[in-house]
Design an enzyme around this catalytic site. Sequence first.
Site, PDB file in Angstrom:
ATOM      1  N   GLY A  23     -23.074  -2.245   2.026  1.00 33.83           N
ATOM      2  CA  GLY A  23     -22.819  -1.336   0.920  1.00 33.83           C
ATOM      3  C   GLY A  23     -21.535  -0.575   1.173  1.00 33.83           C
ATOM      4  O   GLY A  23     -20.758  -0.914   2.066  1.00 33.83           O
ATOM      5  N   SER A  81     -15.856  -9.049   8.662  1.00 33.89           N
ATOM      6  CA  SER A  81     -15.309  -7.851   8.024  1.00 33.89           C
ATOM      7  C   SER A  81     -14.302  -7.163   8.931  1.00 33.89           C
ATOM      8  O   SER A  81     -14.404  -7.226  10.167  1.00 33.89           O
ATOM      9  CB  SER A  81     -16.452  -6.879   7.709  1.00 33.89           C
ATOM     10  OG  SER A  81     -15.957  -5.603   7.382  1.00 33.89           O
ATOM     11  N   TYR A 118     -22.630  -1.811  11.413  1.00 38.64           N
ATOM     12  CA  TYR A 118     -22.259  -2.927  10.542  1.00 38.64           C
ATOM     13  C   TYR A 118     -21.136  -3.740  11.190  1.00 38.64           C
ATOM     14  O   TYR A 118     -21.176  -4.982  11.224  1.00 38.64           O
ATOM     15  CB  TYR A 118     -21.809  -2.376   9.191  1.00 38.64           C
ATOM     16  CG  TYR A 118     -21.246  -3.403   8.238  1.00 38.64           C
ATOM     17  CD1 TYR A 118     -22.088  -4.247   7.516  1.00 38.64           C
ATOM     18  CD2 TYR A 118     -19.880  -3.504   8.036  1.00 38.64           C
ATOM     19  CE1 TYR A 118     -21.577  -5.176   6.632  1.00 38.64           C
ATOM     20  CE2 TYR A 118     -19.360  -4.429   7.151  1.00 38.64           C
ATOM     21  CZ  TYR A 118     -20.207  -5.263   6.453  1.00 38.64           C
ATOM     22  OH  TYR A 118     -19.690  -6.193   5.573  1.00 38.64           O
ATOM     23  N   LYS A 170     -15.822   7.458 -11.275  1.00 32.58           N
ATOM     24  CA  LYS A 170     -15.710   8.920 -11.302  1.00 32.58           C
ATOM     25  C   LYS A 170     -14.740   9.385 -12.394  1.00 32.58           C
ATOM     26  O   LYS A 170     -15.008  10.360 -13.103  1.00 32.58           O
ATOM     27  CB  LYS A 170     -15.255   9.436  -9.938  1.00 32.58           C
ATOM     28  CG  LYS A 170     -16.323   9.320  -8.858  1.00 32.58           C
ATOM     29  CD  LYS A 170     -15.806   9.800  -7.502  1.00 32.58           C
ATOM     30  CE  LYS A 170     -16.870   9.667  -6.424  1.00 32.58           C
ATOM     31  NZ  LYS A 170     -16.426  10.192  -5.114  1.00 32.58           N
ATOM     32  N   ARG A 219      -6.681   1.719   8.016  1.00 30.44           N
ATOM     33  CA  ARG A 219      -6.986   0.283   8.127  1.00 30.44           C
ATOM     34  C   ARG A 219      -6.136  -0.464   7.123  1.00 30.44           C
ATOM     35  O   ARG A 219      -6.044  -0.088   5.958  1.00 30.44           O
ATOM     36  CB  ARG A 219      -8.477   0.024   7.870  1.00 30.44           C
ATOM     37  CG  ARG A 219      -8.853  -1.460   7.926  1.00 30.44           C
ATOM     38  CD  ARG A 219     -10.357  -1.657   7.790  1.00 30.44           C
ATOM     39  NE  ARG A 219     -11.028  -1.166   8.989  1.00 30.44           N
ATOM     40  CZ  ARG A 219     -12.256  -0.658   8.982  1.00 30.44           C
ATOM     41  NH1 ARG A 219     -12.914  -0.532   7.849  1.00 30.44           N
ATOM     42  NH2 ARG A 219     -12.808  -0.257  10.108  1.00 30.44           N
TER      43      ARG A 219
END
Length: 335
Positions: A79, A121, A152, A203, A297
């Site tokens: 998620g 990932s 994760y 948003k 990142r």
Amino acid sequence: MMKKVVVLGGGGFIGGHLAKRLKEEGNHVTICDIKKHEYFNHDVISDVFIVGDLTDPTVVSHAIAEGVDEVYQLAADMGGAGYIFTGENDANVMHNSALINLNVAKECVVKKVKKVFYSSSACMYPEYNQLDPLNPNCEESSAYPANPDSEYGWEKLFSERLFLAFNRNYKLDVRIARFHNIFGPQGTWKDGKEKAPAAMCRKVIEAEPGSSIEVWGDGQQTRSFLYVDECVEAVLRLMASDFAGPVNIGSEEMVTINELAQMAIDISGKDVTIKNIEGQEFFDKYGFKCPTGVRGRNSDNKLFKEKVGWEVSEPLIDGMQKTFQWIDTVAKVAV
């Protein structure tokens, strides 16, 4: 020539787009996922859709039949930041995802699958190389000494090694890619599992003119985001190559999270401002530490260019515009 392919996790965002492309190219596509796809019609993305829990080895055995040419393993318990970084879901994330990969690797050997893709990932990269938001190091060779910032990420690193071990010991032909923040339409856009681009679009869409949208942290943390169509193209090119990986699949267009939020605001044309929330204010409101992840990142694409001979080209703004328009449409329907 038509291939028999299996997309595990094809009921999810990237898996659905990948399955759709594979079917459009004339392949026989079987999908297995714990849930149906929320936005794609199953006839559009698959020939066979199996609803099942891939932590169960009997489900994996059913999904990966004899004579399969390629398996694309994208199924995982995952998620957005609110799901991965609070710590509340760590046991499920590690147990469920690892068990799926253990089942899949074994079954692919048993069924003599010709080629297997595994989606890792960028979260598996060491935290110590991502402390400077302006100079993150996500070159593939920087993965060790290992120190991901989340469970994760640790599970992804373990599963990379799992598939590489099956390659060495059982000659399983694998391809491994480390995804960097893939986004686009037909994906999660609300309820806490959405990624940052979808969250910012939502948003802003929900914001009243003259109000502000909340951005977690100081907004100076940096990331790069890759539109899903380019991700799919990169996966297929990697599978067609003779390079096993692991290799990054992402964009090198790095932005701050505040810049990403402002991009959504600019697309909307609304008079909306950004309110950063962190520290005690965040804890008082949500009851847990602000889950912003690493400070910086960004995908390093040198190895992909060298080994596969292709590079991504779509600017972030183009993907954001398409994603914003799609979320705006589905949000109006959901009201």
